[in-house]
Write an enzyme that holds these catalytic residues in place. Structure first.
Site, PDB file in Angstrom:
ATOM      1  N   SER A  68       0.783  -1.232   0.000  1.00  0.00           N
ATOM      2  CA  SER A  68       0.000   0.000   0.000  1.00  0.00           C
ATOM      3  C   SER A  68       0.812   1.278   0.000  1.00  0.00           C
ATOM      4  O   SER A  68       0.237   2.375  -0.064  1.00  0.00           O
ATOM      5  CB  SER A  68      -0.961   0.009   1.196  1.00  0.00           C
ATOM      6  OG  SER A  68      -2.044  -0.854   0.959  1.00  0.00           O
ATOM      7  N   LYS A  71      -0.040   3.708  -2.750  1.00  0.00           N
ATOM      8  CA  LYS A  71      -1.061   4.747  -2.677  1.00  0.00           C
ATOM      9  C   LYS A  71      -0.453   6.148  -2.607  1.00  0.00           C
ATOM     10  O   LYS A  71      -1.146   7.141  -2.876  1.00  0.00           O
ATOM     11  CB  LYS A  71      -1.972   4.501  -1.480  1.00  0.00           C
ATOM     12  CG  LYS A  71      -2.829   3.235  -1.589  1.00  0.00           C
ATOM     13  CD  LYS A  71      -3.725   3.068  -0.376  1.00  0.00           C
ATOM     14  CE  LYS A  71      -4.665   1.870  -0.534  1.00  0.00           C
ATOM     15  NZ  LYS A  71      -3.972   0.569  -0.392  1.00  0.00           N
ATOM     16  N   SER A 132      -6.031   3.239   4.446  1.00  0.00           N
ATOM     17  CA  SER A 132      -5.477   2.505   3.309  1.00  0.00           C
ATOM     18  C   SER A 132      -6.550   1.772   2.516  1.00  0.00           C
ATOM     19  O   SER A 132      -6.363   0.641   2.074  1.00  0.00           O
ATOM     20  CB  SER A 132      -4.415   1.505   3.779  1.00  0.00           C
ATOM     21  OG  SER A 132      -3.559   1.144   2.726  1.00  0.00           O
TER      22      SER A 132
END
Length: 424
Positions: A68, A71, A132
């Protein structure tokens, strides 16, 4: 495969950390206080966010899965689209059926969404940065570029433009084994293909995100929030009030990540004597404790020499009286040193864009100058942008310049740097 937003990875990390401490594993630093010991992870990188000066690197250019942390690029491109006037923070975004389905997944979701729900771009950024949320990150990409595939192209094009080691197939950090159930697999990619990004590369992405949106840490340091009536939580255990918080680290963001393949990944932002720093650990088992130790050791190994930057009048063109008041984007510049003290000099030069030269106008908030702070001892440099505090024309009799095929001698003169200050 799990992504960072799941609480179960926290328990796994805590268990591994306890086992490492009990068995004498983990980070075993017995070196002197001026040494940064190897981080117990695949790679690591520490840099000054303002100057780009590197304080530590470990396998920093090798690409690994980053889960993640991906992102960060998604949110950067979203903020860039906002800053470019293409979309707005308050734009309403409707979730597709595939993303609604993804939001209902126990394994991949941290924010459950209902049919008919709409979210503002700001809410989706908050969901992506705090909890997230994979659905939120993917929705941002689709809204910015028009489709998931086109957004992935933007991610890879931006990486190429910056010259960083990165390969993206997902805006969320999920890999193709996860994405296949939600019609998000890109054509001509492998069944198990995933984002592969170096620690240095994702740190640079974070650097650009901080520059594009200096307030992003005010989002990423929130331990919880409410989105459309649903509570979301931040799994960054180094934040104030959480289990791995250390006051001396001063961590105030930025992003965590986990998959079975990527292991624990963490990009942290913090300040040392007012200087913004970024540190990344990729592929670790105890990233929170390892991050606190990495920050502590780099602070012990390096000294920071700073010089203040203040607002001043900037001459907009050679030989012309037009000036504008301009302020630096940060109140100080700094250089790190280990053995010999730094000796800093500061030079501020007018730096106008081609668009400003063509129009003959500088708008409030636009960059008009650049301070270069140089360490005479090592040659290390830091460049800080100055932005105009009011609108001004380059000079009264020629407000707008017509575009000409031949070179305009006045434009040539205007494009030459003007040295305003030479001090310290």
């Amino acid at each position: 495969m799990l992504v960072v937003d799941l609480k179960r990875w926290v328990w796994r990390g805590l268990l591994l950390g306890f086992m490492a401490a009990f068995l004498g594993g983990g980070v075993t630093a017995h070196a002197d206080t001026n040494t940064v010991t190897k981080v117990p992870a695949r790679s690591a990188y520490v840099m000054d966010a303002q100057s780009g000066q590197v304080l530590y690197q470990q396998n920093a250019d090798r690409r690994y899965p980053i889960a993640s942390l991906s992102k960060l690029m998604t949110v950067y491109l979203t903020v860039k689209a906002i800053n470019d006037g293409k979309i707005g923070w308050d734009d309403q975004v409707t979730m597709s059926e595939d993303l609604l389905k993804l939001s209902h997944s126990y394994a991949y979701s941290s924010l459950r969404m209902k049919s008919g729900d709409q979210f503002t771009v700001r809410q989706l950024v908050e969901a992506a940065m705090i909890a997230s949320s994979n659905s939120a990150a993917t929705a941002l990409g689709e809204y910015v570029a028009g489709s998931n595939a086109d957004f992935i192209k933007l991610m890879n094009q931006q990486s190429a433009d910056w010259g960083i080691e990165a390969h993206f197939i997902s805006s969320s950090g999920l890999d193709n084994t996860d994405l296949k159930d939600y019609n998000l697999v890109l054509p001509n990619t492998g069944k198990k293909e995933e984002n592969l990004v170096s620690a240095k590369a994702i740190t640079i992405v974070a650097q650009h995100l901080l520059a594009a949106d200096p307030q992003i840490t005010q989002t990423s340091n929130r331990t919880e929030a409410t989105i459309n009536g649903t509570k979301i939580y931040n799994e960054n255990s180094c934040l104030k009030g959480k289990s791995q918080y250390k006051k001396e680290s001063q961590i105030d963001g930025l992003k965590t990540g986990f998959t079975e393949s990527a292991k624990l990944c963490y990009t942290a932002t913090y300040k040392v004597n007012g200087q913004r720093m970024i540190a990344t650990i990729v592929g670790g088992d105890t990233t929170f404790s390892a991050m606190n130790k990495l920050i502590k050791q780099t602070k012990q190994a390096y000294q920071l020499e700073t010089t203040p930057l203040t607002s001043q009048r900037i001459a907009l063109a050679n030989g012309l009286a037009t000036t504008v008041s301009a302020a630096p984007i940060t109140g100080q510049a700094g250089v790190w040193y280990q053995n010999q003290a730094a000796s800093l000099t500061t030079k501020v030069e007018t730096k106008l864009t081609p668009a400003q030269l063509a129009s003959g106008t500088v708008d409030a908030g636009e960059p008009v100058a650049q301070a270069t702070v140089t360490d005479a001892t090592t040659g290390a440099k830091q460049r800080i942008t100055y932005r105009a505090q009011q609108t001004a024309t380059l000079f009264a009799d020629r407000v707008v310049f017509a575009v000409q095929n031949s070179a305009d001698q006045l434009l040539k003169a205007l494009s030459q740097p003007v040295v305003n200050v030479l001090s310290k």
